[in-house]
Design a protein around this motif. Structure first.
Motif, mmCIF file in Angstrom:
data_model
loop_
_atom_site.group_PDB
_atom_site.id
_atom_site.type_symbol
_atom_site.label_atom_id
_atom_site.label_comp_id
_atom_site.label_asym_id
_atom_site.label_seq_id
_atom_site.Cartn_x
_atom_site.Cartn_y
_atom_site.Cartn_z
ATOM 1 N N GLY A 113 4.259 18.975 -33.308
ATOM 2 C CA GLY A 113 5.100 18.238 -34.251
ATOM 3 C C GLY A 113 5.168 18.911 -35.602
ATOM 4 O O GLY A 113 6.231 18.969 -36.227
ATOM 5 N N GLY A 114 4.033 19.441 -36.065
ATOM 6 C CA GLY A 114 4.005 20.107 -37.359
ATOM 7 C C GLY A 114 4.862 21.368 -37.391
ATOM 8 O O GLY A 114 5.575 21.622 -38.369
ATOM 9 N N VAL A 115 4.796 22.134 -36.317
ATOM 10 C CA VAL A 115 5.607 23.362 -36.240
ATOM 11 C C VAL A 115 7.088 23.024 -36.250
ATOM 12 O O VAL A 115 7.882 23.626 -36.995
ATOM 13 C CB VAL A 115 5.237 24.169 -34.978
ATOM 14 C CG1 VAL A 115 6.244 25.305 -34.776
ATOM 15 C CG2 VAL A 115 3.835 24.731 -35.087
ATOM 16 N N LEU A 116 7.469 22.043 -35.433
ATOM 17 C CA LEU A 116 8.881 21.662 -35.361
ATOM 18 C C LEU A 116 9.387 21.117 -36.694
ATOM 19 O O LEU A 116 10.483 21.467 -37.151
ATOM 20 C CB LEU A 116 9.086 20.625 -34.260
ATOM 21 C CG LEU A 116 8.882 21.124 -32.822
ATOM 22 C CD1 LEU A 116 9.023 19.975 -31.828
ATOM 23 C CD2 LEU A 116 9.884 22.227 -32.492
ATOM 24 N N MET A 117 8.596 20.260 -37.334
ATOM 25 C CA MET A 117 9.010 19.715 -38.624
ATOM 26 C C MET A 117 9.043 20.805 -39.692
ATOM 27 O O MET A 117 9.907 20.797 -40.584
ATOM 28 C CB MET A 117 8.061 18.596 -39.048
ATOM 29 C CG MET A 117 8.325 17.271 -38.362
ATOM 30 S SD MET A 117 10.027 16.658 -38.600
ATOM 31 C CE MET A 117 10.078 16.477 -40.388
ATOM 32 N N GLY A 118 8.112 21.761 -39.598
ATOM 33 C CA GLY A 118 8.099 22.862 -40.546
ATOM 34 C C GLY A 118 9.369 23.690 -40.456
ATOM 35 O O GLY A 118 9.954 24.073 -41.476
ATOM 36 N N VAL A 119 9.809 23.951 -39.229
ATOM 37 C CA VAL A 119 11.050 24.706 -39.021
ATOM 38 C C VAL A 119 12.236 23.933 -39.578
ATOM 39 O O VAL A 119 13.127 24.496 -40.235
ATOM 40 C CB VAL A 119 11.256 25.001 -37.519
ATOM 41 C CG1 VAL A 119 12.637 25.609 -37.276
ATOM 42 C CG2 VAL A 119 10.161 25.931 -37.011
ATOM 43 N N ALA A 120 12.265 22.609 -39.299
ATOM 44 C CA ALA A 120 13.383 21.782 -39.771
ATOM 45 C C ALA A 120 13.428 21.730 -41.292
ATOM 46 O O ALA A 120 14.500 21.830 -41.899
ATOM 47 C CB ALA A 120 13.260 20.372 -39.195
ATOM 48 N N ILE A 121 12.265 21.592 -41.926
ATOM 49 C CA ILE A 121 12.214 21.532 -43.388
ATOM 50 C C ILE A 121 12.589 22.878 -43.999
ATOM 51 O O ILE A 121 13.303 22.951 -45.012
ATOM 52 C CB ILE A 121 10.813 21.105 -43.859
ATOM 53 C CG1 ILE A 121 10.549 19.654 -43.436
ATOM 54 C CG2 ILE A 121 10.678 21.250 -45.367
ATOM 55 C CD1 ILE A 121 9.136 19.177 -43.704
ATOM 56 N N ALA A 122 12.119 23.957 -43.335
ATOM 57 C CA ALA A 122 12.429 25.304 -43.835
ATOM 58 C C ALA A 122 13.922 25.593 -43.765
ATOM 59 O O ALA A 122 14.449 26.380 -44.563
ATOM 60 C CB ALA A 122 11.655 26.346 -43.032
ATOM 61 N N SER A 123 14.630 24.961 -42.833
ATOM 62 C CA SER A 123 16.075 25.168 -42.698
ATOM 63 C C SER A 123 16.849 24.533 -43.849
ATOM 64 O O SER A 123 18.023 24.834 -44.054
ATOM 65 C CB SER A 123 16.574 24.584 -41.374
ATOM 66 O OG SER A 123 16.516 23.165 -41.397
ATOM 67 N N LYS A 124 16.179 23.629 -44.579
ATOM 68 C CA LYS A 124 16.771 22.933 -45.726
ATOM 69 C C LYS A 124 17.996 22.097 -45.334
ATOM 70 O O LYS A 124 18.869 21.826 -46.159
ATOM 71 C CB LYS A 124 17.149 23.929 -46.824
ATOM 72 C CG LYS A 124 15.946 24.671 -47.395
ATOM 73 C CD LYS A 124 16.336 25.611 -48.514
ATOM 74 C CE LYS A 124 15.101 26.324 -49.079
ATOM 75 N NZ LYS A 124 15.447 27.252 -50.190
ATOM 76 N N ILE A 125 18.032 21.692 -44.068
ATOM 77 C CA ILE A 125 19.104 20.805 -43.592
ATOM 78 C C ILE A 125 18.488 19.413 -43.471
ATOM 79 O O ILE A 125 17.732 19.133 -42.536
ATOM 80 C CB ILE A 125 19.665 21.280 -42.241
ATOM 81 C CG1 ILE A 125 20.184 22.714 -42.352
ATOM 82 C CG2 ILE A 125 20.777 20.334 -41.770
ATOM 83 C CD1 ILE A 125 20.665 23.295 -41.037
ATOM 84 N N THR A 126 18.805 18.556 -44.409
ATOM 85 C CA THR A 126 18.182 17.231 -44.471
ATOM 86 C C THR A 126 18.417 16.433 -43.197
ATOM 87 O O THR A 126 17.496 15.793 -42.662
ATOM 88 C CB THR A 126 18.719 16.444 -45.676
ATOM 89 O OG1 THR A 126 18.502 17.201 -46.869
ATOM 90 C CG2 THR A 126 18.024 15.099 -45.802
ATOM 91 N N ALA A 127 19.647 16.456 -42.720
ATOM 92 C CA ALA A 127 19.992 15.682 -41.521
ATOM 93 C C ALA A 127 19.157 16.129 -40.324
ATOM 94 O O ALA A 127 18.690 15.298 -39.530
ATOM 95 C CB ALA A 127 21.477 15.827 -41.209
ATOM 96 N N LEU A 128 18.940 17.443 -40.195
ATOM 97 C CA LEU A 128 18.146 17.981 -39.092
ATOM 98 C C LEU A 128 16.707 17.477 -39.177
ATOM 99 O O LEU A 128 16.120 17.070 -38.170
ATOM 100 C CB LEU A 128 18.175 19.508 -39.112
ATOM 101 C CG LEU A 128 17.309 20.218 -38.059
ATOM 102 C CD1 LEU A 128 17.761 19.838 -36.661
ATOM 103 C CD2 LEU A 128 17.357 21.728 -38.263
ATOM 104 N N ALA A 129 16.151 17.495 -40.387
ATOM 105 C CA ALA A 129 14.771 17.047 -40.576
ATOM 106 C C ALA A 129 14.628 15.561 -40.251
ATOM 107 O O ALA A 129 13.656 15.149 -39.613
ATOM 108 C CB ALA A 129 14.335 17.311 -42.011
ATOM 109 N N VAL A 130 15.607 14.745 -40.658
ATOM 110 C CA VAL A 130 15.555 13.305 -40.402
ATOM 111 C C VAL A 130 15.661 13.018 -38.909
ATOM 112 O O VAL A 130 14.888 12.241 -38.342
ATOM 113 C CB VAL A 130 16.683 12.571 -41.159
ATOM 114 C CG1 VAL A 130 16.758 11.104 -40.721
ATOM 115 C CG2 VAL A 130 16.451 12.667 -42.664
#
Length: 274
Positions: free
Chosen positions: A130-147
């Protein structure tokens, strides 16, 4: 086999009633008394509340960490008592070849390390992925993707908790002491019943929370009029008793679900043909 929720609830009550004496003894020792001691001896901790501080967003975290730094050994004892008590109660709630209280506590003690190891493996696995996946999503700076990913990970977490909900019964009743094997058996037992189990657990959780909340409010109203000391003792006694009853009901349900999905044990099958 498809889970019959009504049958599981009925069997849970039957298992508890058939073993009410020994179940009450173990629940009293491992759940009622520890919670009562915690409530009476450390009331300020039991009623701990974080002080809001808008200027420092890490203040709440620091307060909680400071609290646990002082009482970590008490929390450790509670975890040990809860884990051993949980496994001992499940051993007593098996439908056949029931052990004595001493034997059940021995099962709990033996299975303690297995339970802790399996839990650590599960949460480390979930945390890393979960941490790796969320880290990738946050690093992408796409808010919708992270949510969206956060919501999906939450659903996946709930799914995994349902799939591994029979871990404790597998350890205590089936006596599987290899943590990986125990996790795998729980996964296999719940196969095809994940959705049913989720809604069964959810309905049970809501019902118990509502009943516990109502009892808690009544206790506050009744004992609150008798002074602070009476309030502390009275609420501690009632809340500890309610906590023990809730745990026994939950474990009764897990034992009944395990029995239904696992089928009769080899021992009971052997007795049938003797």
């Amino acid at each position: 086999m498809k889970l019959d929720m009504n049958r599981a609830w009925t069997e849970a009550l039957s298992l508890i009633q058939a073993n009410i004496g020994v179940v009450a003894t173990v629940a009293g020792v491992f759940f009622f008394l520890p919670y009562l001691a915690f409530a009476l001896l450390m009331p300020e901790t039991a009623n701990f509340a974080v002080e809001p501080n808008s200027d420092d967003p890490t203040a709440a975290f620091d307060q909680v960490m400071a609290l646990y730094a002082d009482i970590w050994w008490i929390m450790l004892l509670l975890i040990v008592a809860q884990t051993v008590g949980t496994l001992a109660l499940l051993a007593l709630l098996r439908a056949d070849n029931r052990p004595t209280v001493g034997q059940a506590i021995t099962v709990g003690a033996i299975g303690f390390l297995t339970s802790i190891a399996a839990t650590i493996i599960l949460y480390i696995g979930v945390g890393v992925i979960g941490g790796v996946l969320m880290g990738v999503a946050i690093a992408s700076k796409i808010t919708a993707l992270a949510v969206i990913l956060g919501l999906l990970l939450f659903v996946a977490f709930i799914y995994l908790m349902v799939k591994f909900s029979l871990l404790a019964p597998v350890i205590a009743i089936d006596k599987v002491y290899n943590p990986l094997t125990a996790l795998l058996r729980s996964w296999r037992l719940t196969k095809g019943n994940s959705v049913r189990l989720f809604f069964f657990y959810l309905l049970l959780f809501i019902a118990l929370v509502v009943v516990s909340g109502v009892i808690g409010m009544i206790v506050m109203l009744v004992f609150g009029l008798m002074g602070e000391e009476v309030m502390l003792i009275g609420s501690g006694l009632i809340n500890s008793a309610v906590n023990a009853v809730v745990i026994v009901l939950m474990l009764g349900v897990l034992a009944a679900v395990h029995r239904q999905l696992a089928g009769p044990s080899a021992e009971s099958m052997g007795e049938t043909f003797e």
